[in-house]
Design an enzyme around this catalytic site. Structure first.
Site, PDB file in Angstrom:
ATOM      1  N   ASP A 132      -1.679  -2.311   5.324  1.00  0.00           N
ATOM      2  CA  ASP A 132      -1.137  -3.640   5.038  1.00  0.00           C
ATOM      3  C   ASP A 132      -0.764  -4.303   6.364  1.00  0.00           C
ATOM      4  OD1 ASP A 132      -1.244  -3.826   2.136  1.00  0.00           O
ATOM      5  OD2 ASP A 132       0.041  -2.059   2.195  1.00  0.00           O
ATOM      6  N   ASP A 183      -6.504  -4.557  -2.984  1.00  0.00           N
ATOM      7  CA  ASP A 183      -5.064  -4.601  -3.267  1.00  0.00           C
ATOM      8  C   ASP A 183      -4.501  -6.018  -3.313  1.00  0.00           C
ATOM      9  OD1 ASP A 183      -2.534  -3.547  -3.688  1.00  0.00           O
ATOM     10  OD2 ASP A 183      -2.060  -3.496  -1.566  1.00  0.00           O
TER      11      ASP A 183
HETATM   12 ZN   LIG Z   1      -2.020  -3.697   0.389  1.00  0.00          ZN
END
Ligand SMILES: [Zn+2]
Length: 1146
Positions: free
Chosen positions: A273, A383
Site C-alpha cells: 500500500d 484491493d
Molecule cells: Zn491495498
C-alpha cells in the site's frame, strides 16, 4: 529403530496431533524435527559484533550519510525507538573456522529487531529486506562456507515500525507514537538444508491430510506417510532419519494428477500500500526491502516469477535506489520480475474523475514503456473499494485488455457470482476479467488455497484455470522460502490442482485461446463494503476535486496562452500590429506550455488517489503529507493558470472609469453560460444594479464559489465590488462582459412573510423558482414557476439536516453500515435571516446548532439568472461516530436515481426489493445525482461530496463522518462546502444537469483588460465549438450548438509533440451523437487517438482480440474553413470517450 504395527487410522485426531507436534516449533522442539534444522548457532563476540547509530527524530537518512556517522556498541537485548525512528547497525560477523559444524555448511545470519529492516553491503548496495518479529529474519551469507571464510561486514537499517505500522491492540488503531523495539536475535546459523527440506515435505503432507476431504484416499495416504516419518525419526542418527523421511514423503509427492486437473498460475507479489498505516516515506523503503528480497529469490529459483505494480513505486526506487532499480530492470528483461498494472498507483476507482483515471494509465503506461520496453496488458487492482463502470472502456483505450481483482470477495451482503468473465462497461466495451478464487492477494501456496481455487471458482465449466497471488504484502517481503518450497513440491501432486509459475499475461492468453464462451457482467462492480470511504477525510476529497478542475483549467488556458503568438489573429481578429501593441509579452511568445510541471502535478494528484489515501482509510500522518502535496498542487496550478491568463489578456487597465467596459471573462467549459459574477466596479456608477455591500458577511460564499479568490487575478485591496450579469458567454472562449445586457435581467428577491397563515417564512424568488423556507431554514415549498409545480411533498421538508449514529462493525473509517439508517435524529431548526435582497443576488443565512460541540452556518443563494438554489455550508465539526447528512424529499416517483460517474452516469434503484438493491444503500456519485420522472426532475449538485443515497423519493448527501480509526482526528474542525438544488423540465435525459454540474464546479475567470481589447473580445470566436449538424426546430431544447451531452472535458498538449493538442470529449447521457468539433485555430491535421495518444484510425475501442481487423489507414480528419478555422465530424456512441489530436500550423 524398528516398529511393527500401527493403528493410526483408528485414532485419526491423535495421529494428526502427533504429526503436528513433530513439526511444531514452540513445544517439543528439543526432540522433534525443529531440533535438527541447524547444525550450530553462535551469537555475540567474537562471531557477531554490533555497533549502532540512531538517526535524529524521524529522519530517514541515505546510506551515504548514515554510513559516515559515529556508531556506538550495541547488543542483543537493547531496545530502539520511538515509533518511526531509524537506526543503522554496523555488523561484523566471523564464521567459526576449523569446526566441521560450520565449515562446508550453508551459513545464515539471523537478525530480529521486531521491526522492519534492510541489509546493505559496506559499499552501499541493497541486499535484502527483513520483516522482523520472527518473520523473514534470515540472511544467506554463503551456501557453502570455506575453511578460510573471511570476516564479513555489512549494515542493517532498521525502521521502528512493524509490517502494519505502529498500532497497539487492533491493527487499525491510531499509531502509538512511543513504541520501542527490542533486538531479540543477532546470530550466525549453520543450516541443515536436508532437514529443512524434510520439514517442507511434512508441511505439504500436513496440508493434504488436513485440507483434503477426510475420506479421500490421498488424505489417508499423506497421513500414513507423515506418521511413518515420525516413526523413523531418530535423534541419534539425524542424517539417516532425514534421508529415510524424505524417501517416504516422495511416495506421495511424486504421484501425478490426471488430465482434467485444474491448472493454477502462481505469481508472487507483495501488495505494498503506497501509504496506509505508515507514511509515504516509509513506503519508499518498504518497496526497496521487499523487492530486493525478491531479487535474491529469483537467483535461487530460476523459474520463479514475481509481479509488482504501481509505476510510482518504480519511480521512487529509481530515484532513491538507482542501483537496485537497475537490477529490477535486468530481472524484468530476464522475465522473472514482472512489472504489471498499467497505472501510476493502484488507485481508488470511485472518487477520481474520468480524466484522473486517464492520467493514471497515461503516466503508468508511459513509465512502463519507457523503462521496461513494454506496456502492461493487465490492469491490476486487487484491493480497491469498487470499480467504475467506465473502466472497461478506459482500460481498452489505454492499450490494456485484461483486468484482475479479488476485492469483491469482501462483499458483506451478496456473493459475487463470477470468477472468469467478460466485464462489460457503460459503453459496452469489455475486458477479460479474473477474480482469483483464492480470494486474497497474499496467499501462501497452501494445499488449502489450491483446493479453494477449485471450490470457489464460479466459472470452472467455462475455464478450468485460475490465478494464485501469493506473498506477504505491505512490508512482509513478498513470497518467502516456505511458499516457494511448497510450490516446488505442489506443481503436480495427485489429487490437487496443478500449479505453475507464470506470467499473468500468459494466463489470460490461455483463457482467450481455450474458453469458447464466457459469461458476462454488465456495469459497475459495486463493492458491498467500505461505503464510508465516499465521505471520510473530507478535506482530502475536496482538495482532489479542486485539483482536478484546477489542472483542467491550467492545461486549457496554457494551450491558449502558448498558441497565442502564432494564432492571436484567430482568437481576437487582431492584426499583428494591434496584437503586439496590446500583448507586448505574449507577442514575444514568452509563454511556454509547462508540460513538465503539469506532469509533476498530475503525478501528485494520481499519487493521492491511492486506494487508502483518497478513500480516507489512512493514518493522520498520511493526511498531513497529503495536505502538503495538495498545497503544492494548488499553488502551482494557480500560478500556471494566472500566468496563462496574463499572457492571454495582457495588462489590465488601471483606469477605474473604464472598468465596466473592460472586464474580460474566460469560460473554460464547453457550454455557453449566463450567470452572475462578482467584479470590481467603479463606486457610485448608476448603471450598477447591486453592489456587494457586506463582503465580510458573505466572504465564505465568495471564497467557496471561487467568485473572488479563484479568479485569475486578485482585485486590488479596497476595490469596490458589485454583481454583474455575464450573459451568454460562449463555451471555451475568451469574452467580455457587456453592461448593456444588465438591464434585461429579471430581478431576484428575498423576503420574509409575516402573514397570518404563513408566519415567518423566508422566500427566495426569481423568474424560475420560488423557494420557501420555514423559520428554521428548512425548505417547506419549492415551486417551479416555469410549470407552476410544487416539488416539495405536502408535509415534508427539504434541506433537513440529520445526525446519524455511525458505528460500523470494525472498519471504522471505511464503513458506514446498513443499520445506521435505523438510528438518527433531525437537527433542531436553526435561525434564519435575509442577507441580500437582489436584484441580482438574493441570500439567506441559516445558523444551526448540531450539538453542544458542533455548529453549522449556511448561506442559501438564488441569483436572477438561474433556477439553481445554492447552499454554501460551513461546519464546525467535533463529533464522535456521527454522520451528518442533508435530506431533500421530492414529489417525484421513480424506481431509480441517476448518479454521475466517470465520463457518464449510472442508474441505481431507489427501492430495496432484492438483497442486491438493498446493498446499495450508500453509493458513490460525482458532481450530481438526480431523481426524475416523465417530464420533470431535480438534481442535487455538489462541489466535493461523493456519498449519496436515494430511498424512495428522499435524496440524501452524506456531508461529514467522524470515525476515530485509524486517524483519531479524522475530519475534526472547520469545513466549507457547497451543494445545490437544480430543478429541471424534462427527465434527466432531456435536462441540462451535466453542464450545470460542470458550471457549479468551474468558475468563470475574470480579469480587467484594456478597453479596446474588451471590444475585440466581445466579437471574438470561441477556441472550440461543438455543434450538431442538421436542422433543429427553433423550439427544440436540443439546440444546434453546445449540445449538453457532449462534454469538452480535457484540452492538453500532446505528450510527445509540442505542436499538437489533445482534445478529449465524451458523450454523457447515453445516446448516439453526430457533432462537429470546430476551432478558430489554424490546424493542419486532426486524427483520432487513444488515451496514450497513439494515433488511431477510428475513435472506437478495438474489441475482439481473437481476430483484430486489418489496420486501417490513419486519415487526416480536419476540414479547413475559408476563414482560417476548421472542423471535424465526430460520431459518438453512448458514453463514448473520444480523444483527438490536432496539429497546429505554425
Ligand atoms: Zn491495498
Amino acid at each position: 529403530m524398528e516398529h511393527h504395527m500401527s493403528y493410526f487410522q483408528k485414532h485419526r485426531d491423535i495421529t494428526e496431533s502427533r504429526i503436528n507436534n513433530f513439526y511444531n516449533s514452540s513445544m517439543w522442539n528439543s526432540v522433534n524435527i525443529q531440533s535438527i534444522l541447524f547444525n550450530a548457532t553462535s551469537s555475540g563476540s567474537p562471531h557477531v559484533e554490533l555497533k549502532v547509530w540512531s538517526a535524529p527524530d524521524q529522519d530517514r537518512p541515505t546510506f551515504a550519510y548514515a554510513s559516515k556517522q559515529e556508531y556506538r556498541p550495541a547488543k542483543v537485548g537493547d531496545t530502539f525507538g520511538p515509533s518511526w525512528s531509524t537506526h543503522w547497525f554496523h555488523v561484523t560477523v566471523r564464521i567459526p573456522k576449523d569446526d566441521p559444524k560450520w565449515v562446508g555448511q550453508e551459513i545464515q545470519f539471523h537478525f530480529d529487531a521486531g521491526c522492519e529492516g534492510m541489509i546493505w553491503t559496506e559499499d552501499g548496495r541493497v541486499e535484502q529486506g527483513l520483516t522482523g518479529g520472527g518473520m523473514h529474519v534470515d540472511y544467506l551469507l554463503t551456501p557453502k562456507s570455506s575453511a578460510n571464510e573471511p570476516e564479513r561486514r555489512f549494515y542493517i537499517e532498521i525502521a521502528c515500525n512493524g509490517l502494519f505500522g505502529n498500532a497497539l491492540g487492533t491493527t487499525i488503531n491510531p499509531p502509538d507514537p512511543n513504541r520501542y523495539f527490542k533486538l531479540s536475535e543477532a546470530k550466525l546459523a549453520a543450516v541443515n538444508r536436508e532437514a529443512i527440506n524434510l520439514l517442507r515435505d511434512i508441511d505439504v503432507l500436513r496440508g493434504m491430510f488436513s485440507s483434503l476431504p477426510s475420506e479421500s484416499p490421498q488424505a489417508w495416504r499423506a497421513l500414513k506417510v507423515a506418521n511413518e516419518i515420525v516413526n523413523v525419526f531418530d535423534l541419534a542418527r539425524p542424517d539417516e532419519s532425514v534421508r529415510r523421511g524424505r524417501e517416504l514423503a516422495k511416495e506421495v509427492l511424486s504421484s501425478r494428477s490426471g488430465e482434467a486437473t485444474h491448472l493454477i498460475t502462481a505469481i508472487g507479489n507483495c501488495h505494498i500500500d503506497t501509504a496506509w498505516l505508515w507514511p509515504f516515506d516509509e513506503t519508499k523503503r518498504k518497496v526497496a526491502r521487499s523487492w530486493s528480497t525478491q531479487l535474491q529469490f529469483m537467483k535461487r529459483y530460476p523459474d520463479y516469477m514475481f509481479a509488482a505494480s504501481q509505476a510510482q513505486q518504480f519511480e521512487w526506487l529509481k530515484q532513491l535506489y538507482p542501483e537496485l532499480f537497475g537490477r529490477v530492470v535486468e530481472m524484468a528483461k530476464a522475465g522473472q520480475f514482472v512489472p504489471i498494472g498499467a497505472t501510476w498507483v493502484e488507485m481508488d476507482c470511485n472518487l477520481p474523475s474520468g480524466e484522473s483515471l486517464v492520467r493514471q494509465f497515461l503516466l503508468g503506461q508511459r513509465f512502463f514503456e519507457q523503462h521496461f520496453g513494454q506496456r502492461c496488458k493487465v490492469f491490476w487492482l486487487p484491493d480497491t473499494f469498487g470499480y467504475s463502470s467506465q473502466l472497461p472502456q478506459i482500460v481498452r483505450l489505454a492499450d490494456a485488455k485484461y483486468f484482475f481483482t479479488q476485492k469483491l470477495s469482501w462483499n458483506n451482503i451478496n456473493k459475487f457470482p463470477h470468477t472468469t468473465f467478460r466485464w462489460i462497461g457503460l459503453d459496452n466495451s469489455w475486458v477479460l476479467t479474473h477474480m482469483t478464487p483464492t480470494e486474497t492477494y497474499a496467499a501462501s501456496v497452501s494445499v488449502d488455497e489450491l483446493l479453494r481455487n477449485v471450490q470457489n471458482h464460479h466459472d470452472i465449466g467455462y475455464s478450468n484455470e485460475s490465478l494464485l497471488l501469493y506473498g506477504h504484502g505491505d512490508g512482509g517481503g513478498g513470497p518467502m522460502e516456505d511458499m516457494l518450497e511448497r510450490l516446488a513440491r505442489l506443481k503436480d501432486v495427485d489429487p490437487l490442482p496443478r500449479v505453475k509459475h507464470g506470467h499473468p499475461n500468459d494466463f489470460y492468453e490461455s483463457i482467450e485461446r481455450q474458453a469458447k464462451e464466457l459469461v458476462s457482467w454488465k456495469g459497475e462492480l459495486y463493492l458491498e463494503f467500505h461505503r464510508g470511504t465516499y465521505t471520510s477525510q473530507a478535506h482530502n476529497k475536496q482538495s482532489n476535486r479542486q485539483a482536478e478542475f484546477l489542472l483542467r483549467d491550467a492545461e486549457l488556458l496554457s494551450i491558449i496562452a502558448a498558441t497565442l503568438r502564432s494564432q492571436s489573429h484567430h482568437y481576437y481578429g487582431l492584426t499583428d500590429r494591434d496584437h503586439r501593441a496590446m500583448f507586448p509579452e505574449a507577442a514575444r511568445g514568452t509563454f511556454e506550455y509547462p508540460i513538465d510541471e503539469l506532469n509533476r502535478l498530475w503525478k501528485l494528484v494520481c499519487l493521492n488517489q491511492f486506494h487508502d489515501v483518497i478513500p480516507g482509510s489512512s493514518i493522520e500522518m498520511v493526511y498531513k503529507d497529503s495536505a502538503r502535496m495538495y498545497t503544492d498542487i494548488i499553488a502551482s496550478g494557480k500560478r500556471i493558470r494566472k500566468d496563462a491568463l496574463d499572457a492571454i489578456l495582457g495588462d489590465g487597465d488601471e483606469d477605474s472609469a473604464s472598468l465596466l467596459s473592460a472586464i474580460a471573462v474566460v469560460n473554460t467549459c464547453g457550454w455557453e453560460r449566463t450567470e452572475i459574477i462578482i467584479a470590481p466596479l467603479p463606486s457610485g456608477d448608476k448603471r450598477v444594479a447591486q453592489y456587494v455591500s457586506a463582503l465580510a458577511e458573505s466572504a465564505v460564499v465568495f471564497e467557496a464559489t471561487g467568485a473572488v479568490e479563484e479568479t485569475g487575478r486578485y482585485w486590488p485591496a479596497g476595490t469596490t465590488l458589485g454583481y454583474v450579469a455575464a450573459v451568454k458567454i460562449p463555451g471555451a472562449s475568451v469574452h467580455a462582459v457587456d453592461l448593456s445586457e444588465q438591464t434585461d435581467v429579471v430581478p431576484v428577491d428575498a423576503y420574509r412573510t409575516t402573514s397570518k397563515d404563513n408566519n415567518n417564512r423566508f422566500v427566495l424568488e426569481n423568474l424560475y423558482v420560488r423557494a420557501t423556507f420555514d423559520d428554521g431554514g428548512r425548505l417547506v415549498s419549492f415551486v417551479d414557476r416555469r410549470v407552476d409545480r410544487e416539488v416539495v411533498p405536502e408535509g415534508f421538508r427539504g434541506n433537513q439536516l440529520q445526525l446519524y449514529d455511525d458505528q460500523p462493525i470494525y472498519w471504522d473509517a471505511w464503513d458506514i453500515e446498513i443499520y445506521h439508517l435505523e438510528k438518527y435524529r433531525e437537527l433542531a431548526p436553526g435561525k434564519v435571516q435575509v442577507v441580500e435582497t437582489g436584484p441580482l443576488v438574493a441570500r439567506l443565512l441559516v445558523e444551526v446548532e448540531i450539538s453542544p460541540e458542533s455548529s453549522l452556518k449556511q448561506w442559501i443563494t438564488l441569483t436572477a439568472t438561474s433556477p439553481r438554489l445554492e447552499f454554501t455550508t460551513q461546519v464546525d465539526w467535533h463529533e464522535t461516530y456521527k454522520c451528518l447528512k442533508v435530506e431533500f424529499p421530492w414529489d417525484i416517483v421513480s424506481d431509480f436515481a441517476t448518479y454521475e460517474t466517470q465520463f457518464g452516469h449510472i442508474e441505481r434503484p431507489t427501492h430495496r426489493n432484492s438483497s442486491w438493491d438493498l446493498a446499495k444503500f450508500e453509493v458513490c456519485g460525482h458532481k450530481f445525482f438526480d431523481l426524475s420522472e416523465y417530464g420533470y426532475g431535480v438534481a442535487l449538485l455538489n462541489d466535493c461530496k461523493y456519498g449519496h443515497s436515494v430511498e424512495g423519493n428522499r435524496m440524501r448527501i452524506s456531508l461529514l463522518r467522524s470515525p476515530k480509526h485509524p486517524d483519531a482526528h479524522c475530519d475534526m474542525g472547520r469545513h466549507t462546502f457547497r451543494y445545490a438544488v437544480y430543478p429541471h423540465l424534462g427527465s434527466f435525459n432531456e435536462s441540462e444537469v451535466v453542464p450545470e454540474a460542470y458550471k457549479f464546479n468551474v468558475p468563470l475567470h475574470l480579469s480587467r483588460v484594456q478597453a479596446d481589447l474588451a471590444a475585440h473580445l466581445r466579437a471574438t470566436r470561441p477556441i472550440f465549438t461543438i455543434t450538431r449538424p442538421g436542422r433543429w426546430p427553433a423550439t427544440s431544447r436540443q439546440s444546434h450548438s453546445n449540445p449538453p451531452n457532449i462534454v469538452l472535458d480535457t484540452v492538453k498538449r500532446a505528450e510527445d509533440d509540442p505542436d499538437a493538442i489533445v482534445v478529449r470529449m465524451y458523450e454523457a447521457y447515453g445516446g448516439h451523437a453526430r457533432v462537429q468539433l470546430g476551432s478558430c485555430l489554424n490546424i493542419r491535421k486532426a486524427t483520432y487517438c487513444n488515451l496514450l495518444e497513439d494515433e488511431t484510425a477510428t475513435p472506437n475501442v478495438e474489441q475482439d482480440s481473437k481476430a483484430p481487423p486489418p489496420p486501417s489507414p490513419i486519415k487526416n480528419q480536419w476540414i479547413v474553413d475559408s476563414d482560417g478555422g476548421g472542423k471535424m465530424d465526430i460520431t459518438f456512441k453512448p458514453f463514448q470517450v473520444v480523444s483527438v489530436k490536432l496539429y497546429l500550423n505554425n
